[in-house]
Design a protein around this motif. Structure first.
Motif, mmCIF file in Angstrom:
data_model
loop_
_atom_site.group_PDB
_atom_site.id
_atom_site.type_symbol
_atom_site.label_atom_id
_atom_site.label_comp_id
_atom_site.label_asym_id
_atom_site.label_seq_id
_atom_site.Cartn_x
_atom_site.Cartn_y
_atom_site.Cartn_z
ATOM 1 N N ARG A 110 -1.014 -2.563 15.624
ATOM 2 C CA ARG A 110 -1.854 -1.976 16.676
ATOM 3 C C ARG A 110 -1.032 -1.414 17.832
ATOM 4 N NH1 ARG A 110 -5.650 -6.853 16.466
ATOM 5 N NH2 ARG A 110 -4.590 -7.447 18.374
ATOM 6 N N HIS A 165 -16.295 -5.656 19.254
ATOM 7 C CA HIS A 165 -15.945 -6.511 20.388
ATOM 8 C C HIS A 165 -17.070 -7.484 20.749
ATOM 9 C CE1 HIS A 165 -12.202 -4.510 20.796
ATOM 10 N NE2 HIS A 165 -12.774 -3.337 20.906
ATOM 11 N N MET A 166 -17.937 -7.702 19.800
ATOM 12 C CA MET A 166 -18.991 -8.707 19.965
ATOM 13 C C MET A 166 -18.418 -10.064 19.589
ATOM 14 S SD MET A 166 -22.663 -8.583 17.965
ATOM 15 C CE MET A 166 -21.875 -7.687 16.596
ATOM 16 N N LYS A 167 -18.545 -11.037 20.481
ATOM 17 C CA LYS A 167 -18.079 -12.402 20.193
ATOM 18 C C LYS A 167 -19.047 -13.076 19.234
ATOM 19 C CE LYS A 167 -17.126 -16.782 22.655
ATOM 20 N NZ LYS A 167 -15.888 -17.122 21.953
ATOM 21 N N SER A 216 -9.590 -19.102 18.692
ATOM 22 C CA SER A 216 -8.743 -18.825 19.848
ATOM 23 C C SER A 216 -8.054 -17.463 19.728
ATOM 24 C CB SER A 216 -7.701 -19.926 19.987
ATOM 25 O OG SER A 216 -7.005 -20.106 18.789
ATOM 26 N N ARG A 217 -8.232 -16.815 18.574
ATOM 27 C CA ARG A 217 -7.585 -15.512 18.412
ATOM 28 C C ARG A 217 -8.369 -14.417 19.104
ATOM 29 N NH1 ARG A 217 -6.784 -17.217 12.454
ATOM 30 N NH2 ARG A 217 -4.700 -18.067 12.600
ATOM 31 N N SER A 218 -7.666 -13.407 19.614
ATOM 32 C CA SER A 218 -8.388 -12.334 20.265
ATOM 33 C C SER A 218 -7.971 -10.983 19.720
ATOM 34 C CB SER A 218 -8.166 -12.393 21.774
ATOM 35 O OG SER A 218 -6.810 -12.206 22.049
ATOM 36 N N SER A 219 -8.825 -10.002 19.932
ATOM 37 C CA SER A 219 -8.504 -8.621 19.587
ATOM 38 C C SER A 219 -8.170 -7.918 20.898
ATOM 39 C CB SER A 219 -9.697 -7.991 18.872
ATOM 40 O OG SER A 219 -10.871 -8.201 19.626
ATOM 41 N N GLY A 220 -8.515 -6.668 21.049
ATOM 42 C CA GLY A 220 -8.101 -5.911 22.236
ATOM 43 C C GLY A 220 -8.792 -6.295 23.544
ATOM 44 N N VAL A 221 -9.713 -7.253 23.512
ATOM 45 C CA VAL A 221 -10.345 -7.680 24.752
ATOM 46 C C VAL A 221 -9.947 -9.117 25.067
ATOM 47 C CG1 VAL A 221 -12.327 -6.135 24.677
ATOM 48 C CG2 VAL A 221 -12.448 -8.327 23.492
ATOM 49 N N ASP A 222 -10.135 -9.490 26.327
ATOM 50 C CA ASP A 222 -9.749 -10.829 26.780
ATOM 51 C C ASP A 222 -10.872 -11.823 26.460
ATOM 52 O OD1 ASP A 222 -8.514 -12.912 27.969
ATOM 53 O OD2 ASP A 222 -8.860 -12.262 30.032
ATOM 54 N N MET A 223 -11.312 -11.812 25.221
ATOM 55 C CA MET A 223 -12.404 -12.688 24.787
ATOM 56 C C MET A 223 -12.104 -13.051 23.342
ATOM 57 S SD MET A 223 -16.539 -11.990 24.787
ATOM 58 C CE MET A 223 -16.486 -10.362 24.017
ATOM 59 N N PRO A 224 -11.842 -14.297 23.063
ATOM 60 C CA PRO A 224 -11.501 -14.654 21.685
ATOM 61 C C PRO A 224 -12.737 -14.723 20.800
ATOM 62 C CG PRO A 224 -11.415 -16.594 23.101
ATOM 63 C CD PRO A 224 -11.823 -15.445 23.969
ATOM 64 N N CYS A 277 -11.641 -9.477 15.415
ATOM 65 C CA CYS A 277 -10.490 -10.320 15.062
ATOM 66 C C CYS A 277 -10.819 -11.246 13.897
ATOM 67 C CB CYS A 277 -9.918 -11.055 16.276
ATOM 68 S SG CYS A 277 -11.013 -12.212 17.043
ATOM 69 N N ASN A 314 -21.270 -9.290 25.096
ATOM 70 C CA ASN A 314 -21.705 -8.724 23.815
ATOM 71 C C ASN A 314 -22.712 -7.597 24.041
ATOM 72 O OD1 ASN A 314 -20.150 -10.528 22.440
ATOM 73 N ND2 ASN A 314 -21.823 -11.628 21.449
ATOM 74 N N HIS A 363 -21.097 -4.461 25.295
ATOM 75 C CA HIS A 363 -20.421 -3.742 24.215
ATOM 76 C C HIS A 363 -21.401 -3.023 23.296
ATOM 77 C CE1 HIS A 363 -16.650 -6.391 24.845
ATOM 78 N NE2 HIS A 363 -16.418 -5.188 25.313
ATOM 79 N N LYS A 414 -14.636 -10.165 32.841
ATOM 80 C CA LYS A 414 -13.304 -10.311 32.267
ATOM 81 C C LYS A 414 -13.307 -10.166 30.749
ATOM 82 C CE LYS A 414 -12.101 -15.146 31.225
ATOM 83 N NZ LYS A 414 -11.518 -14.814 29.924
#
Lengths: 317, 317, 317, 317
Positions: free
Chosen positions: B188, C151-153, C158-166, C171, D238, D241, D272
């Motif tokens: 990425r 980017h929907m949680k 604990s892993r994250s993608s391009g946002v600060d939300m795991p 992901c 969510n 997004h 955040k």
């Protein structure tokens, strides 16, 4: 709490019970224990100098050499030197152990885990207690007792129990957690039988309430119990991977109230979750001795660890 | 793999290395081990009858009495009786132990955990191995070795490692998992240094690649390593609650490559996650002996468990 | 990237392709797009003044009135005014839309979602893109495009993608995440076919590699794909609860490579996870138009939103 | 429930309240609604033929064309045709909408979201309801209402709410879940103020109890509320997004009881957690109209959707 006086062949001489009344404070709590022991001796017509020693099982981590209870939230205790207190009172050696360690030692010596090389007990209640007897000895750390299985992290939830770590076995699967889930079901109209039996007060949703609601047909309550037992199954899988016990004992009021359901789920999840080579190395069983396990274990452990010529051993749990 | 010949005071006589080449099969693998031992003896000018015994550390659960390696995915082994094989070949007693148990015993006897009552080692690599020395003995089950810490469930993710239980420490935090996360970052465009150093092939993203990428400025890589170390911190908290060790040893290539970062995160999470009374009962340390720990531990364990008058002990890990 | 010239009845006049080469920078990237459009016109023997307008689908959130691409990590773009750039170059109105919105609009107008009241598309790739056509219009926010479904949680990892939300869908379930999991399987010897076909470099583990490995017998790879599709199924359940679409379209290279497996898992999880009353209100389908969906959708959307007498509409995706 | 009669300029003519008494069954429930409307008309001295129409907001998914309430667990309703029932009774057009959609439409027309392009409401209670007004219209599916935000999966827990999908926003963060967590705290002695105020019966742990316990100093209760609000924050991320709303409205009894705490946590987590380009595109606000929002919204929505010359619109929520 339960006080039992044993003779030197571990036959029960006298057995007495008293309410714990933990909320009345530390001093009162210690006195109640001493009173109960004294009443037991009086009933048995035994004098203090005939007492070989006392074994006592207390909840939570124990500082073993000093006989200090580190923390017991249900009693409101924090660093209480119960060992020294009883020792001065009864002028005999006292051994303080964790209550589930005592229970597991009792099952190891006299109950469903006789002759096991390594036996681990998991006892769900308000929290989830644990104990381990390994090669004949209660497994311990250098200073403290061990096997606080309820505080093992097994999940990624955001809820926490008494430690600053979310997702512990205790917050997923204790009887208290089950009671809270059941109260929610009752509120939403999904557990009509439980609502009738116990209402929505979690202090009234006891093990027997839960068991009866299931018998009366509350599928949703059964589902909550099975889900919790599955979490305990994952906890058992963790324990197998760490300690390779040959016997796992499940005990406590909730397990006694729904033994088949509970055992089935724990065993199923534990067996399927461990590495293949561990699958046939352990057995999951329900405790055999009920309330006596702790007293017998505490007494037997004290007897084993106290060199003495006196005849009787008392135990309180 | 590493073979070391020790004299009876655990001084190194000869040390030899060979590539493991696990993919070439069981027979070839066993022969390579035997060859390496023979070459070690030859180099030392030692005959078989001068050999007091052999200690060998192997990955995965070990059937201890029979010296069988139950499963070692990296070697392609399944129930391989390496103990019997070496015993027949070298006409001496052989003790097979888990490799991390060997390493922890080595650290306990000669390294960073001397005099500990209970020491637990956590060694992340392709998987995450564990070992424990408790009161002077390697902690074990009745039949199998224990401390498969990598297969402890600590999370609710859907990913799984080699067991049918998702969310294990291994799938969250092994070096292999870190490498996979780093490859994604590289893809990425978020880890340009790592991309230059190791590309996107996870076999090329080794501990040193990761460490160098962090030094060169890849914040995202550092974040992945810290996150993994935090998961290990939760695993350590679980272990403290279960065994109350006084020393935790972190070891293996990844830990050696980024010791400060790793130690900081594991210690921080473990300390804050345990019950208050355990907080000051354990110390987290990095292993001191590097690759030698396993060989020294295997040899010392074999020496302790073999009654013999012969002088030398060999060890292979 | 693909450029298509349509006449006013949406018949293809000329179709041309070019590599995106995102890594060469913003200026070069914009020029390559302009060149491709010019070549398309040249091939068709069409002059700029015959061009009614341009529709272009770009990845990531789009600032709709200004035609600015907010962020497109794969292109290295950040706030690039591609709309204005093309508009000045070709002297015609340009409509910039999100690429998956374009694809979904294409499917809505000409493909597998014709006449739907509300259609949502989920397109897994490096990330997971989404789009929605609701009551004939692309669903949008006041300023930005919407439906960043990746980017929907949905999980507590604990892993994250391009946002600060795991724990986002991306992901857990993107093609890139699947590739990383497959590389781990290959490393551990659990995906021999994939190892042969694609090695352990995640850039080489493409949709077709994955599909072929499954055909050749790698059960573990199939399991990883099914697991990821199940996560998408949960994402679809969330979308159903929020938007109540009547059609869900799955598209992109991975879905095209393993359509049956993918559709089966997404549908199964989505159907069983929604409230009962939604269960029969939506259908899950695979996209019908392949690569053309985006171009047709972008062109049709531009045509619908540009009042003009000119004859031709071009589209680039 | 609340019934309000409005004139054609949306000024309140008469406002009347009645207990819902959901547990008494469907027939009784419908009759109570009709009685309340009749009493409202009587109080206002208005005859049925002066009534332009009725708007009614009901919990849960609504079948919009037929005016059927699909499922409302708190009322014990399953597919109840309340629209048809009222239409026959009062001989006027009736519009049935979801109660939170009504509330959000009310806030959009008269309250804290006037002139928003896209406004989404999140109202935590026994469950967690949601609503959306997009470009002037209530966002809906082809057949059913949408925005069941409480059934959005955001976590990997094993607990479930009314759907067969664990980890929904509702089971993590509803007022009912908060009450259950608080009851556990009270039981463990960690929430002494709450114990005094509400005991351990979750039906007695209402929004005001929670708010008062926090004011009286129960840090643990505040922590539970903040944790729940953070989960709602993830839910809002969510939604941003997916829909890119410009306004998010938080409402309901719990939010009204602890508005600062709640707003702070939701906003912090939502801001955040979203992609950077969305960070400044939305505002999080507390609802302004309280209980009136639903009635005003239901009436205004009915008025907008009913062509009529009559003067008055009634609304019930």
């Amino acid at each position: 709490m339960l006080s039992v006086l044993f003779d030197d062949e571990f036959q029960v001489v006298v057995r007495k019970r008293k309410k714990t009344k933990g909320m009345e404070g530390v001093v009162s709590g210690q006195e109640r224990i001493a009173d109960l022991i004294q009443e037991t001796l009086t009933d048995a017509n035994i004098s203090i100098d005939q007492l070989a020693g006392i074994g006592i099982g207390c909840p939570g981590p124990i500082e073993l050499e000093t006989g200090i209870v580190c923390i017991a939230p249900n009693l409101g205790w924090r660093r209480v030197a119960i060992g020294e207190f009883l020792s001065k009172k009864f002028l005999c050696p006292v051994r303080v152990v964790n209550d589930v360690d005592a229970g597991v030692y009792g099952e190891y010596r006299f109950g469903s885990a006789m002759n096991a090389f390594c036996v681990v007990g998991v006892f769900p209640g308000t929290g989830i207690g644990g104990g381990c007897v390994h090669d004949g000895r209660i497994l311990r750390g250098m200073r403290l007792s061990a096997m606080e299985v309820g505080h093992m992290k097994i999940a990624s939830t955001s809820r926490s129990s008494g430690v600053d770590m979310p997702g512990t076995l205790e917050c997923e699967a204790s009887r208290l957690s089950i009671a809270a889930e059941c109260a929610k079901l009752a509120y939403r109209g999904e557990a009509p039988e439980l609502l009738k039996l116990g209402g929505m007060d979690i202090a009234n949703i006891r093990s027997k309430t839960i068991s009866q609601a299931i018998k009366n047909g509350d599928k949703s309550v059964e589902r909550v119990v099975r889900l919790a037992a599955q979490q305990v199954g994952y906890g058992v899988a963790n324990i197998v991977h760490l300690l390779s016990p040959d016997v796992i004992i499940l005990g406590g009021g909730l397990v006694e109230a729904v033994p088949e359901i509970y055992l089935e789920e724990v065993r199923k999840i534990a067996k399927k979750s461990v590495m293949e080579c561990y699958e046939d190395t352990f057995d999951v069983r329900v405790a055999a001795l009920g309330d006596d396990a702790g007293a017998m274990g505490a007494a037997a452990w004290a007897a084993k660890n106290i060199s003495t010529q006196a005849e009787k051993v008392g135990a309180v749990v």
